[in-house]
Design a protein around this motif. Structure first.
Motif, PDB file in Angstrom:
ATOM      1  N   ILE A   1     -10.369   0.237   0.279  1.00  0.00           N
ATOM      2  CA  ILE A   1      -9.391   0.034  -0.805  1.00  0.00           C
ATOM      3  C   ILE A   1      -9.426  -1.430  -1.276  1.00  0.00           C
ATOM      4  O   ILE A   1      -9.354  -1.706  -2.470  1.00  0.00           O
ATOM      5  CB  ILE A   1      -7.973   0.448  -0.338  1.00  0.00           C
ATOM      6  N   LEU A   2      -9.603  -2.339  -0.322  1.00  0.00           N
ATOM      7  CA  LEU A   2      -9.686  -3.759  -0.693  1.00  0.00           C
ATOM      8  C   LEU A   2     -10.840  -4.026  -1.652  1.00  0.00           C
ATOM      9  O   LEU A   2     -10.745  -4.855  -2.552  1.00  0.00           O
ATOM     10  CB  LEU A   2      -9.878  -4.631   0.558  1.00  0.00           C
ATOM     11  N   THR A   3     -11.956  -3.290  -1.440  1.00  0.00           N
ATOM     12  CA  THR A   3     -13.120  -3.512  -2.316  1.00  0.00           C
ATOM     13  C   THR A   3     -12.836  -3.065  -3.745  1.00  0.00           C
ATOM     14  O   THR A   3     -13.506  -3.494  -4.676  1.00  0.00           O
ATOM     15  CB  THR A   3     -14.378  -2.771  -1.824  1.00  0.00           C
ATOM     16  N   GLN A   4     -11.826  -2.214  -3.915  1.00  0.00           N
ATOM     17  CA  GLN A   4     -11.485  -1.717  -5.254  1.00  0.00           C
ATOM     18  C   GLN A   4     -10.833  -2.773  -6.128  1.00  0.00           C
ATOM     19  O   GLN A   4     -10.841  -2.655  -7.348  1.00  0.00           O
ATOM     20  CB  GLN A   4     -10.478  -0.559  -5.144  1.00  0.00           C
ATOM     21  N   PHE A   5     -10.247  -3.772  -5.493  1.00  0.00           N
ATOM     22  CA  PHE A   5      -9.424  -4.731  -6.240  1.00  0.00           C
ATOM     23  C   PHE A   5     -10.159  -5.321  -7.436  1.00  0.00           C
ATOM     24  O   PHE A   5      -9.579  -5.562  -8.486  1.00  0.00           O
ATOM     25  CB  PHE A   5      -8.939  -5.880  -5.339  1.00  0.00           C
TER      26      PHE A   5
ATOM     27  N   LEU B   1       0.857  -1.179   0.000  1.00  0.00           N
ATOM     28  CA  LEU B   1       0.000   0.000   0.000  1.00  0.00           C
ATOM     29  C   LEU B   1       0.894   1.231   0.000  1.00  0.00           C
ATOM     30  O   LEU B   1       1.652   1.461   0.932  1.00  0.00           O
ATOM     31  CB  LEU B   1      -0.905  -0.034   1.246  1.00  0.00           C
ATOM     32  N   ASP B   2       0.778   2.001  -1.080  1.00  0.00           N
ATOM     33  CA  ASP B   2       1.592   3.204  -1.214  1.00  0.00           C
ATOM     34  C   ASP B   2       0.656   4.391  -1.020  1.00  0.00           C
ATOM     35  O   ASP B   2      -0.054   4.787  -1.943  1.00  0.00           O
ATOM     36  CB  ASP B   2       2.224   3.195  -2.610  1.00  0.00           C
ATOM     37  N   GLY B   3       0.614   4.908   0.201  1.00  0.00           N
ATOM     38  CA  GLY B   3      -0.404   5.922   0.493  1.00  0.00           C
ATOM     39  C   GLY B   3      -1.760   5.263   0.430  1.00  0.00           C
ATOM     40  O   GLY B   3      -2.023   4.293   1.133  1.00  0.00           O
ATOM     41  N   PHE B   4      -2.622   5.774  -0.460  1.00  0.00           N
ATOM     42  CA  PHE B   4      -3.934   5.142  -0.646  1.00  0.00           C
ATOM     43  C   PHE B   4      -3.954   4.254  -1.889  1.00  0.00           C
ATOM     44  O   PHE B   4      -4.994   3.785  -2.293  1.00  0.00           O
ATOM     45  CB  PHE B   4      -5.033   6.211  -0.771  1.00  0.00           C
ATOM     46  N   THR B   5      -2.792   4.064  -2.496  1.00  0.00           N
ATOM     47  CA  THR B   5      -2.750   3.306  -3.745  1.00  0.00           C
ATOM     48  C   THR B   5      -2.171   1.908  -3.519  1.00  0.00           C
ATOM     49  O   THR B   5      -1.026   1.764  -3.085  1.00  0.00           O
ATOM     50  CB  THR B   5      -1.861   4.049  -4.776  1.00  0.00           C
ATOM     51  N   PRO B   6      -2.980   0.880  -3.811  1.00  0.00           N
ATOM     52  CA  PRO B   6      -2.463  -0.483  -3.683  1.00  0.00           C
ATOM     53  C   PRO B   6      -1.671  -0.851  -4.940  1.00  0.00           C
ATOM     54  O   PRO B   6      -1.979  -0.373  -6.037  1.00  0.00           O
ATOM     55  CB  PRO B   6      -3.750  -1.316  -3.589  1.00  0.00           C
ATOM     56  N   LYS B   7      -0.644  -1.670  -4.739  1.00  0.00           N
ATOM     57  CA  LYS B   7       0.157  -2.112  -5.883  1.00  0.00           C
ATOM     58  C   LYS B   7       0.419  -3.602  -5.763  1.00  0.00           C
ATOM     59  O   LYS B   7       0.692  -4.102  -4.676  1.00  0.00           O
ATOM     60  CB  LYS B   7       1.502  -1.373  -5.908  1.00  0.00           C
ATOM     61  N   VAL B   8       0.341  -4.296  -6.897  1.00  0.00           N
ATOM     62  CA  VAL B   8       0.721  -5.709  -6.925  1.00  0.00           C
ATOM     63  C   VAL B   8       2.243  -5.755  -7.133  1.00  0.00           C
ATOM     64  O   VAL B   8       2.759  -5.105  -8.041  1.00  0.00           O
ATOM     65  CB  VAL B   8       0.015  -6.441  -8.075  1.00  0.00           C
ATOM     66  N   VAL B   9       2.911  -6.487  -6.268  1.00  0.00           N
ATOM     67  CA  VAL B   9       4.370  -6.568  -6.411  1.00  0.00           C
ATOM     68  C   VAL B   9       4.807  -8.031  -6.461  1.00  0.00           C
ATOM     69  O   VAL B   9       4.100  -8.924  -5.990  1.00  0.00           O
ATOM     70  CB  VAL B   9       5.106  -5.862  -5.239  1.00  0.00           C
ATOM     71  N   SER B  10       5.957  -8.239  -7.010  1.00  0.00           N
ATOM     72  CA  SER B  10       6.510  -9.589  -7.072  1.00  0.00           C
ATOM     73  C   SER B  10       7.432  -9.811  -5.880  1.00  0.00           C
ATOM     74  O   SER B  10       8.160  -8.905  -5.465  1.00  0.00           O
ATOM     75  CB  SER B  10       7.298  -9.749  -8.370  1.00  0.00           C
ATOM     76  N   LEU B  11       7.328 -11.007  -5.314  1.00  0.00           N
ATOM     77  CA  LEU B  11       8.239 -11.345  -4.221  1.00  0.00           C
ATOM     78  C   LEU B  11       9.443 -12.122  -4.760  1.00  0.00           C
ATOM     79  O   LEU B  11      10.300 -12.564  -4.006  1.00  0.00           O
ATOM     80  CB  LEU B  11       7.509 -12.194  -3.164  1.00  0.00           C
ATOM     81  N   ALA B  12       9.454 -12.285  -6.091  1.00  0.00           N
ATOM     82  CA  ALA B  12      10.476 -13.135  -6.693  1.00  0.00           C
ATOM     83  C   ALA B  12      11.678 -12.352  -7.206  1.00  0.00           C
ATOM     84  O   ALA B  12      12.758 -12.899  -7.354  1.00  0.00           O
ATOM     85  CB  ALA B  12       9.873 -13.943  -7.834  1.00  0.00           C
ATOM     86  N   ASP B  13      11.453 -11.039  -7.472  1.00  0.00           N
ATOM     87  CA  ASP B  13      12.562 -10.323  -8.125  1.00  0.00           C
ATOM     88  C   ASP B  13      13.493  -9.611  -7.142  1.00  0.00           C
ATOM     89  O   ASP B  13      14.340  -8.822  -7.537  1.00  0.00           O
ATOM     90  CB  ASP B  13      12.009  -9.332  -9.161  1.00  0.00           C
TER      91      ASP B  13
ATOM     92  N   ASN C   1       7.926  -8.811   4.257  1.00  0.00           N
ATOM     93  CA  ASN C   1       7.823  -7.798   5.311  1.00  0.00           C
ATOM     94  C   ASN C   1       7.336  -6.435   4.793  1.00  0.00           C
ATOM     95  O   ASN C   1       6.956  -5.578   5.569  1.00  0.00           O
ATOM     96  CB  ASN C   1       9.168  -7.621   6.015  1.00  0.00           C
ATOM     97  N   ASP C   2       7.406  -6.257   3.481  1.00  0.00           N
ATOM     98  CA  ASP C   2       6.963  -4.978   2.913  1.00  0.00           C
ATOM     99  C   ASP C   2       5.455  -4.956   2.657  1.00  0.00           C
ATOM    100  O   ASP C   2       4.883  -3.915   2.342  1.00  0.00           O
ATOM    101  CB  ASP C   2       7.671  -4.736   1.564  1.00  0.00           C
ATOM    102  N   LEU C   3       4.830  -6.128   2.755  1.00  0.00           N
ATOM    103  CA  LEU C   3       3.438  -6.220   2.277  1.00  0.00           C
ATOM    104  C   LEU C   3       2.426  -5.645   3.269  1.00  0.00           C
ATOM    105  O   LEU C   3       2.685  -5.528   4.466  1.00  0.00           O
ATOM    106  CB  LEU C   3       3.080  -7.682   1.984  1.00  0.00           C
ATOM    107  N   TRP C   4       1.318  -5.323   2.709  1.00  0.00           N
ATOM    108  CA  TRP C   4       0.154  -4.863   3.485  1.00  0.00           C
ATOM    109  C   TRP C   4      -0.300  -6.007   4.379  1.00  0.00           C
ATOM    110  O   TRP C   4      -0.566  -7.109   3.905  1.00  0.00           O
ATOM    111  CB  TRP C   4      -0.928  -4.464   2.478  1.00  0.00           C
TER     112      TRP C   4
END
Lengths: 351, 615
Positions: free
Chosen positions: A289-293, A254-266, A272-275
């Motif tokens: 915000i979850l309902t926005q997905f 979660l970057d501010g109010f903006t959710p982002k999909v990130v890779s844990l592989a790269d 530990n960074d995840l929401w």
């Protein structure tokens, strides 16, 4: 184990799923997702610590609204859209009852939208199970308020132009104290959500994605098929990071109010960074915000308990006020009640 | 110091007074206070408030005029009076709007302070009616009410605006003096009402007393009037409006039935006072639910009735239309619910604050399918108590929705109510099944009523709903013969309610040339009119319907004993149509659809014309 009082005899009873099966033949189309919802409810209801006679199921109109006929409890099959209003009357009149509403996307959100938002706003202590199949089934296939834009149906041969409702967001927007989502093909998850709803004191709103195999087959295929499921579903668990993907290799930050999909592989992000999901979050913003997905490209659909909150229920507040006023006034006789106020008396011979 | 002037006291039997002013002038309050004091004094009385739908129409304008008419007497009276003897006009607009109704030679008490150029213009008077020929033939009394009120409040530290707002209490005080009414009740009311605002309290009280003393001390009035208490049947009385009476009827029914009272309602003129009134009884455990709309109000009643409450909802015509589908569900599920329709002018939004009887068809016929509902109609404000109670009694005994029709005229009008003893109230029998009883949801007793199994009772789990149900077992059934059977059964059950209904009484000759048949709120005007024509020697009989569906068992026979039947009603002939179709007879109509009740004289003249002046 439930203690039941049969006249004078008090019995300890262990209810089973069978106790909640009525004598009525279930008449949904073969393959309908409703069967699974009914089966899970019958399985899990015996664990609710509620005597069978204290359940009341209320519904409106639509395929889902036949539900009460199949539960061997007290029940009212109401009129279109009005289930929550009827249920409010039941709960207010007898707050000891465990009151459940079975409703659909047309019933709750189209014709019944007004009653739905006001019931949630008041935090009436009832459980609302929304069978969301994104279509009108009983009227044979028109688009519903949750159908995606561009939906081609009998009433929209060139595609629907309306924007759909996001049911959980509507509920959060009017102050829902329990908001959750499950899906017909995940029986264990559904049972878990039903149990959590049963335990909630206040309006519990549980949306269940349900496949209508006749008029909207495959609406949730991405979320149910083995090959796609892991990439398209994220299970919300309290105090757990938002992880999904075939190899559990993706997460949400979660970057501010903006959710982002990130890779844990790269190597850029670690777990530990995840929401980290918090179902008791004091603010409804993150749940919102979850309902926005479901509306964002490449985001998984969350299933689970989005948020719950402890807040006095409508019926408790009503009773509290009544009890305060009762305590102030002594018990009144008929004459004190009916004959109160400015009175005068006329004797036998006129005044 | 002015010498005390000796005033003559004249005895009267009967007076009609109308207070009229701006809708912001407090005329309804003034009228209500005058009514309460008059009631406590022991006169019989009947009131007619008449106010615009707008809360504060522009001050001084013709459409902003609000009126309150009160008829009081030393005799038993039925109506708020055809035309006032006395008009209290607080401004030129009030004079202009109300003058046409005033009795010939009647008294006009005007607030002369308000007759300035601006107000005269707003009332569309080209010249001052107090100075030209307009009021010739009337007894005009000019009182500078605003000026005198300001004078009385010289020493009171409230704003000019507040002082101006006290002038209605001055007018009220003056009228108390003129008609020899006790003033203490209103003084006490002011003291209670403005407890937390001592200056406003003082200002209002001083204005009231100033008005009273103005009558006593000035030479404007040489005579005051005295109306002896009426000889009403012995008992304890209070003055109540139809809406208050409905609320009390429900409270009484809940008390007697020992079942909790649930009201689901949505505010609507002119029914909202029932919701307000019942909300004061929470200390008795009464639950009032202000729903999000009319439909939710009705649906909440279905839930509450299923759960074992005395379940009631209150509305007016547009709201009844919205509730209809849910009333159908009530019929199908056979649950006891009372729906009160305080009728107002329609169609659509119509005339929200005015009265009409035009929801009759809606109440009797207004649902999809074969959907019979018991319908009652109250005849007087206090009859609203009796029939609200009766509606609950029938609903619970027969497990059926019952519609109670009242209207704006009954709802807001008031009259003395003899408070019944608890023992006078009929028993309320319910069909609640006890654990261990044999139970089938749609089995029937001798009244064709089904059992009432309340959630929480072990062993009676069952489902009801809007789909057709099988006889006895109550399972969903599409069997053609079962549907026809159930349609007939529901009809037969409602028809059976006729066994509860007393024979309709005929006043006057039991057979003859003309029967005036009324229903609902027209009772007072019809009764008064028939009294007058009978006094003139005409042979006219009268009967009045309070049970609308089903009708009284003997109604058909009563009607057939007369050559002609006249039905006066405040619509285009809805009851006339029902009577025609039910009894295959021709009936004569007298209709009025102005948002106003009948005047007795209108019915009187119509009867005399019908009889060609032949006695």
């Amino acid at each position: 184990m439930i203690t039941q009082n049969f006249g004078n005899a008090i019995k300890e009873v262990q209810l089973t799923a069978k106790d909640f099966q009525s004598s009525q033949e279930v008449k949904w189309c073969p393959g309908c997702g409703d069967y699974s919802i009914l089966a899970q409810m019958q399985r899990v209801a015996p664990t609710f610590e509620v005597s069978k006679e204290n359940f009341v199921w209320v519904s409106g109109i639509g395929c889902s609204s036949r539900f009460p006929y199949y539960m061997d409890t007290y029940g009212i099959h109401g009129i279109h859209g009005r289930a929550t209003a009827i249920a409010t009357g039941v709960k207010l009149s007898n707050p000891n009852l465990s009151v459940w509403v079975a409703t659909g996307d047309g019933d709750a959100l189209s014709i019944g939208g007004n009653h739905f938002i006001h019931t949630v706003r008041r935090n009436v202590g009832i459980k609302i199970i929304l069978f969301n199949n994104k279509i009108y089934g009983l009227t044979k296939g028109q688009y519903s308020p949750t159908s995606e834009q561009g939906k081609k149906t009998k009433s929209t041969p060139f595609g629907s132009v309306d924007y759909p409702f996001n049911p959980l967001r509507v509920a959060l927007g009017v102050g829902a104290t329990f908001v959750a989502r499950s899906i017909d093909r995940e029986p264990k998850h559904m049972q878990d959500m039903m149990k959590k709803a049963a335990e909630h004191n206040g309006t519990a709103f549980l949306e269940i994605y349900q496949n209508c195999n006749i008029f909207n087959d495959g609406a949730y295929a991405n979320l149910t098929e083995k090959e796609t499921k892991a990439e398209h579903v994220i299970i919300l668990e309290d105090k757990q990071p938002l992880v999904f993907g075939n190899n559990k290799d993706k997460g949400i930050v979660l970057d501010g109010f903006t959710p982002k999909v990130v890779s844990l592989a790269d190597g850029k992000y670690s777990i530990n960074d995840l929401w980290v999901h918090d179902e008791n979050d004091l603010s409804p913003v993150r749940a919102f915000i979850l309902t926005q997905f479901t509306e964002l490209d490449d985001f998984p659909t969350p299933l689970g308990l989005f948020r719950k909150e402890v807040k006095p229920t409508f019926e408790d507040l009503v009773d509290e006020q009544i009890n305060e006023l009762k305590a102030l006034k002594k018990t009144s006789t008929f004459d004190e009640i009916i004959g109160g106020g400015n009175t005068w008396t006329i004797s036998g011979n006129g005044k | 110091m002015i010498e005390k002037i000796e005033k003559k006291v004249q005895k009267l039997d009967d007076v009609t007074v109308r207070f009229a002013g701006d809708s912001g002038d407090g005329m309804q309050l003034t009228g209500t206070q005058f009514s309460t004091s008059t009631a406590l004094f022991g006169n019989d009385l009947s009131t007619l408030p008449d106010y615009p739908a707008e809360i504060r129409a522009p001050a001084g304008s013709l459409h902003g005029v609000s009126g309150f008419q009160l008829h009081f007497s030393s005799n038993d009276i039925d109506t708020p009076g055809d035309s006032p003897d006395v008009l209290v006009a607080m401004n030129p607009a009030a004079l202009k709007v109300n003058l046409k109704d005033l009795k010939k030679g009647g008294t006009i008490i005007v607030n002369v302070s308000s007759f300035d150029a601006k107000n005269l213009q707003l009332a569309k008077y080209e010249s001052n009616p107090l100075e030209d020929e307009t009021l010739k033939g009337y007894n005009v009394v000019q009182v500078p009410m605003t000026k005198a009120t300001f004078h009385a409040l010289d020493e009171v530290a409230v704003s000019m605006k507040e002082k101006d707002r006290c002038k209605n209490f001055f007018a009220l005080g003056l009228m108390f003096w003129l008609f020899s009414r006790p003033i203490d009740g209103t003084v006490k009311w002011i003291e209670d009402k403005f407890k937390s605002k001592p200056l406003i309290l003082e200002a209002n009280k001083k204005s009231l007393l100033a008005g009273y003393h103005y009558g006593e001390m000035t030479e404007v009035f040489t005579t005051r009037f005295f109306i002896e208490p009426a000889k009403l049947p012995p008992g304890k009385y209070k003055n109540i409006s139809g809406n208050e009476a409905v609320a009390l009827g429900f409270i009484a029914a809940s008390y007697k039935s020992e079942l909790p009272l649930f009201l689901g309602s949505y505010p609507i003129t002119p029914a909202s006072e029932i919701l307000h009134e019942l909300s004061h009884y929470k200390y008795l455990g009464v639950k009032t639910f202000q729903a999000e709309d009319e439909i939710a109000a009705m649906c909440s009643c279905i839930g509450a009735a299923f759960t074992g409450s005395v379940s009631v909802t209150t509305t007016s015509g547009p709201g009844l239309a919205l509730k209809m589908e849910a009333i159908g569900l009530g019929v199908m599920t056979e649950l006891p619910i009372v729906i009160v329709d305080v009728q107002r002018g329609g169609p659509s939004t119509g005339l929200p604050t005015k009265t009409e009887q035009s929801d009759l068809f809606q109440a009797v016929y207004g649902r999809n399918g074969e959907c019979p509902v018991c319908v009652l109609a109250a005849a007087t404000p206090t009859d609203c108590f009796t029939l609200a109670y009766e509606a609950v009694r029938i609903a619970i005994k027969y497990m059926t929705p019952v519609i109670l029709l009242t209207d704006g005229y009954l709802a807001q009008g008031s009259e003395p109510f003899r408070i019944p003893e608890e023992s006078e109230m009929p028993e309320i029998i319910n069909n609640i099944v006890k654990p261990g009883d044999e139970y089938y949801p749609y089995s029937r007793n001798e009244n064709l009523s089904r059992p009432w199994a309340l959630p929480g009772t072990p062993g009676f789990e069952h489902r009801i709903g809007g789909l057709e149900k099988s006889h006895i077992y109550g399972h969903v059934s599409y069997v053609p013969e079962n549907h026809e059977f159930m349609v007939n059964l529901r009809q037969e059950k409602v028809d059976k309610i006729q066994q509860e209904i007393p024979d309709i009484a005929v006043r006057g000759e039991q057979e003859g040339d003309l029967l005036v048949l009324g229903w609902g709120s027209t009772y007072g005007a019809i009764n008064e009119a028939v009294t007058r024509v009978r006094e003139q020697g005409y042979k006219v009989s009268q009967a009045h319907m309070r049970y609308i569906y089903p009708v009284a068992p003997n109604l058909g026979n009563v009607i057939k004993n007369f050559k002609r039947v006249l039905i006066p009603e405040l619509n285009l002939g809805q009851m006339a149509t029902i009577i025609r179709s039910k009894f295959l007879i021709e009936v004569l109509q007298l209709n009025k659809v102005q948002g106003l009740p009948f005047k007795a004289s209108e019915i009187e003249n119509h009867i005399i014309n019908l009889l060609g002046g032949k006695q």
